[in-house]
Motif scaffolding. Structure first.
Motif, PDB file in Angstrom:
ATOM      1  N   SER A  43       0.647  -1.209  -0.122  1.00 29.18           N
ATOM      2  CA  SER A  43      -0.023  -0.358  -0.372  1.00 29.18           C
ATOM      3  C   SER A  43       0.711   1.398   0.694  1.00 29.18           C
ATOM      4  O   SER A  43       0.596   2.140  -0.794  1.00 29.18           O
ATOM      5  N   ALA A  44       2.125   1.517   0.755  1.00 28.70           N
ATOM      6  CA  ALA A  44       2.796   2.684   0.682  1.00 28.70           C
ATOM      7  C   ALA A  44       2.939   2.309  -0.885  1.00 28.70           C
ATOM      8  O   ALA A  44       4.101   3.539  -1.349  1.00 28.70           O
ATOM      9  N   LEU A  45       3.643   1.551  -1.298  1.00 29.84           N
ATOM     10  CA  LEU A  45       4.143   1.538  -2.873  1.00 29.84           C
ATOM     11  C   LEU A  45       2.441   2.006  -3.308  1.00 29.84           C
ATOM     12  O   LEU A  45       3.420   3.445  -4.449  1.00 29.84           O
ATOM     13  N   GLY A  46       2.171   2.026  -3.630  1.00 30.49           N
ATOM     14  CA  GLY A  46       1.088   2.433  -3.561  1.00 30.49           C
ATOM     15  C   GLY A  46       0.282   3.764  -4.319  1.00 30.49           C
ATOM     16  O   GLY A  46       0.290   4.081  -4.573  1.00 30.49           O
ATOM     17  N   GLN A  47       1.023   4.318  -3.032  1.00 31.08           N
ATOM     18  CA  GLN A  47       0.402   5.712  -2.231  1.00 31.08           C
ATOM     19  C   GLN A  47       1.396   6.480  -2.852  1.00 31.08           C
ATOM     20  O   GLN A  47       1.095   7.183  -3.054  1.00 31.08           O
ATOM     21  N   ALA A  48       2.780   5.521  -3.168  1.00 27.77           N
ATOM     22  CA  ALA A  48       4.105   6.894  -3.372  1.00 27.77           C
ATOM     23  C   ALA A  48       3.616   7.100  -4.893  1.00 27.77           C
ATOM     24  O   ALA A  48       4.321   7.884  -5.891  1.00 27.77           O
ATOM     25  N   SER A  49       3.170   6.097  -5.091  1.00 29.34           N
ATOM     26  CA  SER A  49       3.067   6.130  -7.181  1.00 29.34           C
ATOM     27  C   SER A  49       1.542   7.095  -7.623  1.00 29.34           C
ATOM     28  O   SER A  49       1.797   8.597  -8.181  1.00 29.34           O
ATOM     29  N   SER A  50       0.772   7.304  -6.479  1.00 27.91           N
ATOM     30  CA  SER A  50      -0.056   8.125  -6.914  1.00 27.91           C
ATOM     31  C   SER A  50       0.495   9.934  -5.990  1.00 27.91           C
ATOM     32  O   SER A  50       0.563  11.027  -7.090  1.00 27.91           O
ATOM     33  N   ASP A  51       1.426   9.665  -5.026  1.00 30.27           N
ATOM     34  CA  ASP A  51       2.320  10.926  -4.700  1.00 30.27           C
ATOM     35  C   ASP A  51       2.574  11.419  -5.812  1.00 30.27           C
ATOM     36  O   ASP A  51       2.719  12.877  -6.477  1.00 30.27           O
ATOM     37  N   ILE A  52       4.000  10.503  -7.236  1.00 32.31           N
ATOM     38  CA  ILE A  52       4.465  10.999  -7.185  1.00 32.31           C
ATOM     39  C   ILE A  52       3.513  11.617  -9.268  1.00 32.31           C
ATOM     40  O   ILE A  52       4.654  12.664  -9.287  1.00 32.31           O
ATOM     41  N   ASP A  53       2.316  11.158  -8.862  1.00 33.32           N
ATOM     42  CA  ASP A  53       1.736  11.574 -10.026  1.00 33.32           C
ATOM     43  C   ASP A  53       1.294  12.992  -9.993  1.00 33.32           C
ATOM     44  O   ASP A  53       1.353  13.760 -10.459  1.00 33.32           O
ATOM     45  N   ARG A  54       0.840  13.279  -8.353  1.00 37.15           N
ATOM     46  CA  ARG A  54       0.637  14.760  -7.990  1.00 37.15           C
ATOM     47  C   ARG A  54       1.632  15.815  -8.574  1.00 37.15           C
ATOM     48  O   ARG A  54       1.703  16.537  -8.691  1.00 37.15           O
ATOM     49  N   THR A  55       2.567  15.124  -7.563  1.00 31.65           N
ATOM     50  CA  THR A  55       3.883  15.613  -7.776  1.00 31.65           C
ATOM     51  C   THR A  55       4.876  15.672  -8.873  1.00 31.65           C
ATOM     52  O   THR A  55       5.119  17.233  -9.752  1.00 31.65           O
ATOM     53  N   LYS A  56       4.438  15.575 -10.372  1.00 31.08           N
ATOM     54  CA  LYS A  56       4.807  16.090 -11.572  1.00 31.08           C
ATOM     55  C   LYS A  56       3.583  16.870 -11.875  1.00 31.08           C
ATOM     56  O   LYS A  56       4.623  17.400 -12.542  1.00 31.08           O
ATOM     57  N   GLN A  57       2.771  16.932 -11.865  1.00 28.80           N
ATOM     58  CA  GLN A  57       1.695  17.990 -12.372  1.00 28.80           C
ATOM     59  C   GLN A  57       2.475  19.141 -11.422  1.00 28.80           C
ATOM     60  O   GLN A  57       2.545  20.396 -12.348  1.00 28.80           O
ATOM     61  N   ILE A  58       2.493  19.563 -10.463  1.00 21.16           N
ATOM     62  CA  ILE A  58       3.394  20.489  -9.587  1.00 21.16           C
ATOM     63  C   ILE A  58       4.424  20.968  -9.967  1.00 21.16           C
ATOM     64  O   ILE A  58       5.043  22.492 -10.229  1.00 21.16           O
ATOM     65  N   THR A  59       5.732  20.252  -9.885  1.00 20.16           N
ATOM     66  CA  THR A  59       6.520  20.698 -10.245  1.00 20.16           C
ATOM     67  C   THR A  59       6.855  20.297 -11.687  1.00 20.16           C
ATOM     68  O   THR A  59       6.690  18.358 -11.930  1.00 20.16           O
ATOM     69  N   ARG A  60       8.911  20.326 -12.205  1.00 21.58           N
ATOM     70  CA  ARG A  60       9.320  20.025 -13.554  1.00 21.58           C
ATOM     71  C   ARG A  60      10.392  19.282 -12.842  1.00 21.58           C
ATOM     72  O   ARG A  60      11.301  18.867 -13.908  1.00 21.58           O
ATOM     73  N   THR A  61      10.965  19.519 -12.042  1.00 25.35           N
ATOM     74  CA  THR A  61      13.068  19.028 -11.374  1.00 25.35           C
ATOM     75  C   THR A  61      12.443  17.719 -11.520  1.00 25.35           C
ATOM     76  O   THR A  61      11.273  16.772 -11.386  1.00 25.35           O
ATOM     77  N   ALA A  62      13.108  17.091 -11.763  1.00 27.01           N
ATOM     78  CA  ALA A  62      13.708  15.365 -11.455  1.00 27.01           C
ATOM     79  C   ALA A  62      14.247  15.017 -10.335  1.00 27.01           C
ATOM     80  O   ALA A  62      14.189  13.850 -10.478  1.00 27.01           O
ATOM     81  N   LEU A  63      14.544  15.495  -9.039  1.00 29.68           N
ATOM     82  CA  LEU A  63      14.627  15.544  -8.342  1.00 29.68           C
ATOM     83  C   LEU A  63      13.529  14.944  -7.395  1.00 29.68           C
ATOM     84  O   LEU A  63      13.780  13.550  -6.720  1.00 29.68           O
ATOM     85  N   PRO A  64      12.675  14.765  -7.497  1.00 37.72           N
ATOM     86  CA  PRO A  64      11.296  13.856  -7.303  1.00 37.72           C
ATOM     87  C   PRO A  64      11.306  12.844  -7.825  1.00 37.72           C
ATOM     88  O   PRO A  64      11.101  11.821  -7.106  1.00 37.72           O
ATOM     89  N   MET A  65      11.375  12.775  -8.917  1.00 38.11           N
ATOM     90  CA  MET A  65      11.265  11.526  -9.408  1.00 38.11           C
ATOM     91  C   MET A  65      12.527  10.656  -9.475  1.00 38.11           C
ATOM     92  O   MET A  65      12.182   9.152  -8.970  1.00 38.11           O
ATOM     93  N   GLN A  66      13.786  10.652  -8.639  1.00 39.42           N
ATOM     94  CA  GLN A  66      14.970  10.244  -8.919  1.00 39.42           C
ATOM     95  C   GLN A  66      14.591   9.851  -7.281  1.00 39.42           C
ATOM     96  O   GLN A  66      14.941   8.346  -7.153  1.00 39.42           O
ATOM     97  N   MET A  67      14.480  10.394  -5.931  1.00 40.14           N
ATOM     98  CA  MET A  67      14.001   9.991  -4.904  1.00 40.14           C
ATOM     99  C   MET A  67      12.777   8.878  -5.106  1.00 40.14           C
ATOM    100  O   MET A  67      12.585   7.823  -4.203  1.00 40.14           O
TER     101      MET A  67
END
Length: 115
Positions: A43-67
Motif C-alpha cells: 500500500s505504501a508503494l501504491g500511495q507513493a505512486s499516486s503522490d509522485i503523479d501529483r508531484t509531476k503536475q506541480i514541479t518539473r524537476t527531476a529530483l522528486p522522480m529520482q527520490m
C-alpha cells in the motif's frame, strides 16, 4: 469405581497437545505479522505512486522522480524479502500444524481407550 491405568499418560498427552497448540498459534501470529508488513509495503508503494503523479503536475524537476525511483526500488527489495519470509513461515506453520495433528491423535486415542 473405574480406574484408568493410563490416566497419567493421558494427562501428559493432553498437556503436550496444549503445548503444540500454543506453538502453532505463535507461528500463525508471526505469519500474520509478516503478511501485514507485506500489505503495508504494497500500500505504501501504491500511495507513493499516486503522490509522485501529483508531484509531476506541480514541479518539473527531476529530483522528486529520482527520490521516488530509489524509494520504489527499496520497497521492491523489502517486498521480495517479505514474500520470501512469508513463504518460509508458511512452511514452519505447516510443520507445527502437523505436529499438533499428531499430538491430537495420540491424545484422542487414549481418550477412546479410557471410554
Amino acid at each position: 469405581m473405574f480406574h484408568f491405568t493410563l490416566q497419567n499418560v493421558l494427562e501428559v498427552r493432553e498437556r503436550f497437545e496444549k503445548i503444540k497448540y500454543k506453538e502453532y498459534s505463535a507461528e500463525l501470529l508471526v505469519q500474520q505479522g509478516l503478511q501485514n508488513q507485506l500489505q503495508a509495503c504494497l500500500s505504501a508503494l501504491g500511495q507513493a505512486s499516486s503522490d509522485i503523479d501529483r508531484t509531476k503536475q506541480i514541479t518539473r524537476t527531476a529530483l522528486p522522480m529520482q527520490m521516488f525511483n530509489q524509494y520504489r526500488q527499496r520497497l521492491k527489495v523489502e517486498i521480495g524479502l517479505l514474500e520470501q519470509q512469508v513463504h518460509e513461515q508458511g512452511d514452519v506453520v505447516e510443520v507445527k500444524r502437523k505436529e499438533l495433528v499428531e499430538a491430537r491423535r495420540s491424545h484422542k486415542a487414549l481418550e477412546i481407550l479410557r471410554e
